[in-house]
Structure formats: structure tokens, C-alpha cells
Design a protein around this motif. Sequence first.
Motif, PDB file in Angstrom:
ATOM      1  N   GLY A  62     -11.061  23.542  45.836  1.00 36.12           N
ATOM      2  CA  GLY A  62     -11.356  22.294  45.160  1.00 36.12           C
ATOM      3  C   GLY A  62     -11.637  22.479  43.687  1.00 36.12           C
ATOM      4  O   GLY A  62     -11.514  23.579  43.135  1.00 36.12           O
ATOM      5  N   LEU A  63     -12.037  21.388  43.077  1.00 30.78           N
ATOM      6  CA  LEU A  63     -12.303  21.326  41.649  1.00 30.78           C
ATOM      7  C   LEU A  63     -13.756  21.708  41.404  1.00 30.78           C
ATOM      8  O   LEU A  63     -14.666  21.003  41.819  1.00 30.78           O
ATOM      9  CB  LEU A  63     -12.014  19.909  41.145  1.00 30.78           C
ATOM     10  N   ASP A  64     -13.953  22.830  40.739  1.00 31.35           N
ATOM     11  CA  ASP A  64     -15.296  23.342  40.476  1.00 31.35           C
ATOM     12  C   ASP A  64     -15.907  22.612  39.287  1.00 31.35           C
ATOM     13  O   ASP A  64     -15.317  22.596  38.201  1.00 31.35           O
ATOM     14  CB  ASP A  64     -15.226  24.843  40.205  1.00 31.35           C
ATOM     15  N   SER A  65     -17.080  22.045  39.466  1.00 33.79           N
ATOM     16  CA  SER A  65     -17.718  21.277  38.389  1.00 33.79           C
ATOM     17  C   SER A  65     -18.215  22.168  37.254  1.00 33.79           C
ATOM     18  O   SER A  65     -18.429  21.684  36.147  1.00 33.79           O
ATOM     19  CB  SER A  65     -18.873  20.441  38.952  1.00 33.79           C
ATOM     20  N   ASN A  69     -11.943  23.719  36.756  1.00 33.56           N
ATOM     21  CA  ASN A  69     -10.714  24.307  37.274  1.00 33.56           C
ATOM     22  C   ASN A  69     -10.737  24.262  38.796  1.00 33.56           C
ATOM     23  O   ASN A  69     -11.807  24.267  39.413  1.00 33.56           O
ATOM     24  CB  ASN A  69     -10.569  25.772  36.847  1.00 33.56           C
ATOM     25  N   TYR A  70      -9.550  24.256  39.387  1.00 32.20           N
ATOM     26  CA  TYR A  70      -9.475  24.414  40.834  1.00 32.20           C
ATOM     27  C   TYR A  70      -9.755  25.868  41.186  1.00 32.20           C
ATOM     28  O   TYR A  70      -9.307  26.785  40.493  1.00 32.20           O
ATOM     29  CB  TYR A  70      -8.095  23.993  41.359  1.00 32.20           C
ATOM     30  N   TRP A  71     -10.508  26.047  42.261  1.00 29.09           N
ATOM     31  CA  TRP A  71     -10.848  27.362  42.797  1.00 29.09           C
ATOM     32  C   TRP A  71     -10.513  27.393  44.283  1.00 29.09           C
ATOM     33  O   TRP A  71     -10.717  26.402  44.983  1.00 29.09           O
ATOM     34  CB  TRP A  71     -12.342  27.649  42.646  1.00 29.09           C
ATOM     35  N   ILE A  72     -10.018  28.510  44.732  1.00 33.31           N
ATOM     36  CA  ILE A  72      -9.891  28.760  46.162  1.00 33.31           C
ATOM     37  C   ILE A  72     -11.124  29.581  46.528  1.00 33.31           C
ATOM     38  O   ILE A  72     -11.245  30.739  46.125  1.00 33.31           O
ATOM     39  CB  ILE A  72      -8.595  29.513  46.508  1.00 33.31           C
ATOM     40  N   TYR A  73     -12.048  28.954  47.250  1.00 32.29           N
ATOM     41  CA  TYR A  73     -13.293  29.639  47.633  1.00 32.29           C
ATOM     42  C   TYR A  73     -13.115  30.480  48.888  1.00 32.29           C
ATOM     43  O   TYR A  73     -13.756  31.503  49.038  1.00 32.29           O
ATOM     44  CB  TYR A  73     -14.397  28.621  47.881  1.00 32.29           C
ATOM     45  N   ARG A  74     -12.288  30.014  49.820  1.00 31.76           N
ATOM     46  CA  ARG A  74     -12.080  30.752  51.061  1.00 31.76           C
ATOM     47  C   ARG A  74     -10.611  30.695  51.444  1.00 31.76           C
ATOM     48  O   ARG A  74      -9.938  29.686  51.259  1.00 31.76           O
ATOM     49  CB  ARG A  74     -12.866  30.159  52.229  1.00 31.76           C
ATOM     50  N   ASP A 106      -4.435  23.945  33.858  1.00 33.40           N
ATOM     51  CA  ASP A 106      -3.288  24.857  33.828  1.00 33.40           C
ATOM     52  C   ASP A 106      -3.520  26.146  34.606  1.00 33.40           C
ATOM     53  O   ASP A 106      -2.632  26.988  34.666  1.00 33.40           O
ATOM     54  CB  ASP A 106      -2.933  25.206  32.378  1.00 33.40           C
ATOM     55  N   VAL A 107      -4.728  26.301  35.157  1.00 28.60           N
ATOM     56  CA  VAL A 107      -5.038  27.530  35.882  1.00 28.60           C
ATOM     57  C   VAL A 107      -5.675  27.222  37.236  1.00 28.60           C
ATOM     58  O   VAL A 107      -6.260  26.163  37.440  1.00 28.60           O
ATOM     59  CB  VAL A 107      -5.961  28.471  35.075  1.00 28.60           C
ATOM     60  N   LEU A 108      -5.537  28.178  38.127  1.00 26.27           N
ATOM     61  CA  LEU A 108      -6.174  28.183  39.437  1.00 26.27           C
ATOM     62  C   LEU A 108      -6.939  29.495  39.528  1.00 26.27           C
ATOM     63  O   LEU A 108      -6.405  30.541  39.152  1.00 26.27           O
ATOM     64  CB  LEU A 108      -5.112  28.081  40.527  1.00 26.27           C
TER      65      LEU A 108
END
Length: 147
Positions: A62-65, A69-74, A106-108
Motif C-alpha cells: 500500500g501507500l506509506d504515509s 510511496n507504495y511499499w510491499i510490506y509482505r 515513480d518508485v515502489l
Amino acid sequence: MITMQAIDKQNWEECISLKTKKEQERFIASNLYSIAQVQFLEQFEAKAIYVDQQMVGFTLFGLDSDDSNYWIYRFMIDERFQGLGYGKAAFQLIIESIRQREDRTDVLMISYAPMNEQARGLYTAAGFKELGIMPWSGGEVVAKYTF
């Protein structure tokens, strides 16, 4: 065919029964913990990964506040389904899902334990570039994918 479906009251128990290989357990929080955690992450989604009708994995992204940026946490594939190409295909599906969102940057981003060579290989093959271990990352390697 690889698909993702939201974790809901119909599939959450099946999801928490998915397990990594014993030697991978130290690298990732349990799916039960992640499903609880997502209740408090406003712009994150917990998804089950399916091959046809068979649940094979789990992801939380999701989108990290903190950095917008979007992050894949798991990201995990059950031990029974590893080595069959499902992880690589599912990971590409996650990237493509995020790529299509209007609110993405522009980044993940992703982070992982430095000793987790299997994760490093998958993420590098997908196009992530390691930024190193950040002071705030809890000792994990942070990597960036550029769209």
C-alpha cells in the motif's frame, strides 16, 4: 492463472494456514499478524494469491504515509508451492497492479533481511535496486523499483 483476491471473512483462515519453509520463518511476520496489522494501515491492502482456485500465497502492500510511496510490506508463497514459478509470476502481478494506480509515485519500495538470499534474488530479478540498510529500516535492506 495467477490472481489476487482481498482477504475477507471467507478466506482469512485459509490464509493464516499458509506457511513458509522453516528456515524462512525468521524473515517474515506471520500472515495472522499481517492481517491484524493491515486493520491499522489505512491505505494498505492484504491480498491472497491464487493459482486458479488454489490459494498459494499472501501479500500486503500500500501507500506509506511516511514517504508517500507504495511499499510491499509482505510477500510469501506457501512452502508447498515454492519453486514452481508462482512467486515470480505473483510478484509481477503485484508490481503491475501498483503500476496501474493513479496515486502511485515513480518508485515502489520493499525491504528484506540481508540474509534472505531467496528474496534478494527474486526482487533483483524483478528490477529492484538495493539502496542499502537504512537507519530507520530495522536492519533490513531497502530496495527501490522505478516505474
